[in-house]
Scaffold this motif. Structure first.
Motif, short mmCIF file in Angstrom:
data_model
loop_
_atom_site.label_atom_id
_atom_site.label_comp_id
_atom_site.label_asym_id
_atom_site.label_seq_id
_atom_site.Cartn_x
_atom_site.Cartn_y
_atom_site.Cartn_z
N HIS A 167 11.93 -45.73 8.04
CA HIS A 167 10.85 -46.46 8.69
C HIS A 167 11.38 -47.63 9.53
O HIS A 167 10.75 -48.02 10.50
CB HIS A 167 9.86 -46.98 7.64
N CYS A 168 12.50 -48.19 9.14
CA CYS A 168 13.06 -49.33 9.87
C CYS A 168 13.52 -48.93 11.27
O CYS A 168 13.32 -49.66 12.23
CB CYS A 168 14.24 -49.94 9.10
N ASN A 169 14.17 -47.77 11.37
CA ASN A 169 14.71 -47.31 12.64
C ASN A 169 13.89 -46.20 13.28
O ASN A 169 14.22 -45.72 14.35
CB ASN A 169 16.14 -46.80 12.44
N ILE A 170 12.86 -45.76 12.59
CA ILE A 170 12.00 -44.65 13.01
C ILE A 170 12.87 -43.42 13.32
O ILE A 170 13.01 -42.98 14.46
CB ILE A 170 11.10 -45.05 14.20
N ILE A 171 13.45 -42.88 12.26
CA ILE A 171 14.30 -41.69 12.34
C ILE A 171 13.64 -40.59 11.52
O ILE A 171 13.27 -40.79 10.37
CB ILE A 171 15.71 -41.98 11.78
N THR A 172 13.53 -39.42 12.13
CA THR A 172 12.91 -38.29 11.45
C THR A 172 13.97 -37.47 10.71
O THR A 172 15.17 -37.58 10.97
CB THR A 172 12.18 -37.39 12.44
N GLU A 173 13.49 -36.64 9.81
CA GLU A 173 14.38 -35.77 9.05
C GLU A 173 15.10 -34.79 9.97
O GLU A 173 16.28 -34.50 9.79
CB GLU A 173 13.58 -35.01 8.00
N LYS A 174 14.41 -34.33 10.99
CA LYS A 174 15.01 -33.38 11.93
C LYS A 174 16.18 -34.01 12.69
O LYS A 174 17.21 -33.37 12.89
CB LYS A 174 13.95 -32.89 12.92
N GLU A 175 16.06 -35.28 13.08
CA GLU A 175 17.15 -35.97 13.77
C GLU A 175 18.36 -36.12 12.86
O GLU A 175 19.50 -35.93 13.29
CB GLU A 175 16.70 -37.35 14.24
N ILE A 176 18.11 -36.42 11.59
CA ILE A 176 19.20 -36.57 10.63
C ILE A 176 19.88 -35.22 10.41
O ILE A 176 21.11 -35.14 10.39
CB ILE A 176 18.68 -37.17 9.31
N ARG A 218 24.07 -44.01 16.30
CA ARG A 218 24.08 -45.36 16.89
C ARG A 218 22.94 -46.22 16.34
O ARG A 218 22.25 -46.93 17.07
CB ARG A 218 24.03 -45.29 18.40
N LYS A 219 22.75 -46.12 15.02
CA LYS A 219 21.74 -46.91 14.31
C LYS A 219 22.42 -47.65 13.17
O LYS A 219 23.57 -47.38 12.84
CB LYS A 219 20.64 -46.00 13.74
N ARG A 220 21.70 -48.57 12.55
CA ARG A 220 22.19 -49.30 11.39
C ARG A 220 21.18 -49.18 10.26
O ARG A 220 19.98 -49.21 10.49
CB ARG A 220 22.34 -50.78 11.71
N GLY A 221 21.70 -49.08 9.05
CA GLY A 221 20.82 -49.13 7.90
C GLY A 221 20.36 -50.56 7.71
O GLY A 221 21.17 -51.47 7.59
N ARG A 222 19.08 -50.78 7.71
CA ARG A 222 18.57 -52.15 7.58
C ARG A 222 18.22 -52.45 6.14
O ARG A 222 18.91 -53.22 5.47
CB ARG A 222 17.38 -52.34 8.49
N CYS A 223 17.18 -51.85 5.61
CA CYS A 223 16.84 -52.10 4.21
C CYS A 223 17.56 -51.11 3.29
O CYS A 223 17.67 -51.34 2.10
CB CYS A 223 15.33 -52.03 4.00
N CYS A 224 18.03 -50.00 3.85
CA CYS A 224 18.79 -48.95 3.15
C CYS A 224 17.98 -48.26 2.05
O CYS A 224 18.55 -47.58 1.20
CB CYS A 224 20.10 -49.48 2.61
#
Length: 103
Positions: free
Chosen positions: A5-14, A40-46
């Protein structure tokens, strides 16, 4: 499905990122930080990292099942990874015991 939710990344992108990493080297160790770095993202709350680990395991199993490599080596390696995950990750959550109560 939205995983981070922090980086708005979907399961498909991962999943696509994991497959591209496996295409480079099928036997490399893939961890959430490596996936995020490739995106090119960072884990924020992880908080999403446990879900990313589950996705890594699932996609890696499927990737190697489709490849022509012997399945015995893959299964034994993934069983060891699951064992380590159970040993180090399942008993406690953020170093809190099961009887921990907030407030």
């Amino acid at each position: 499905m939205l995983i981070c939710h922090c980086n708005i990344i979907t399961e498909k992108e991962i999943e696509q990122t994991i497959v591209s990493l496996l295409d480079e080297d099928p036997w490399q160790l893939i961890v959430p930080a490596k996936v995020y770095h490739a995106m090119r993202k960072r884990g924020r709350c992880c908080g999403c990292f446990p879900n990313v680990v589950e996705t890594i395991i699932r996609v890696t199993e499927n990737y190697h099942a489709r490849s022509e490599v012997g399945g015995v080596d893959v299964v034994s390696h993934l069983d060891r990874v699951r064992g380590l995950r159970g040993q180090y990750g399942s008993r406690t959550h953020e170093r809190r015991t099961a009887d921990h109560r907030a407030a």
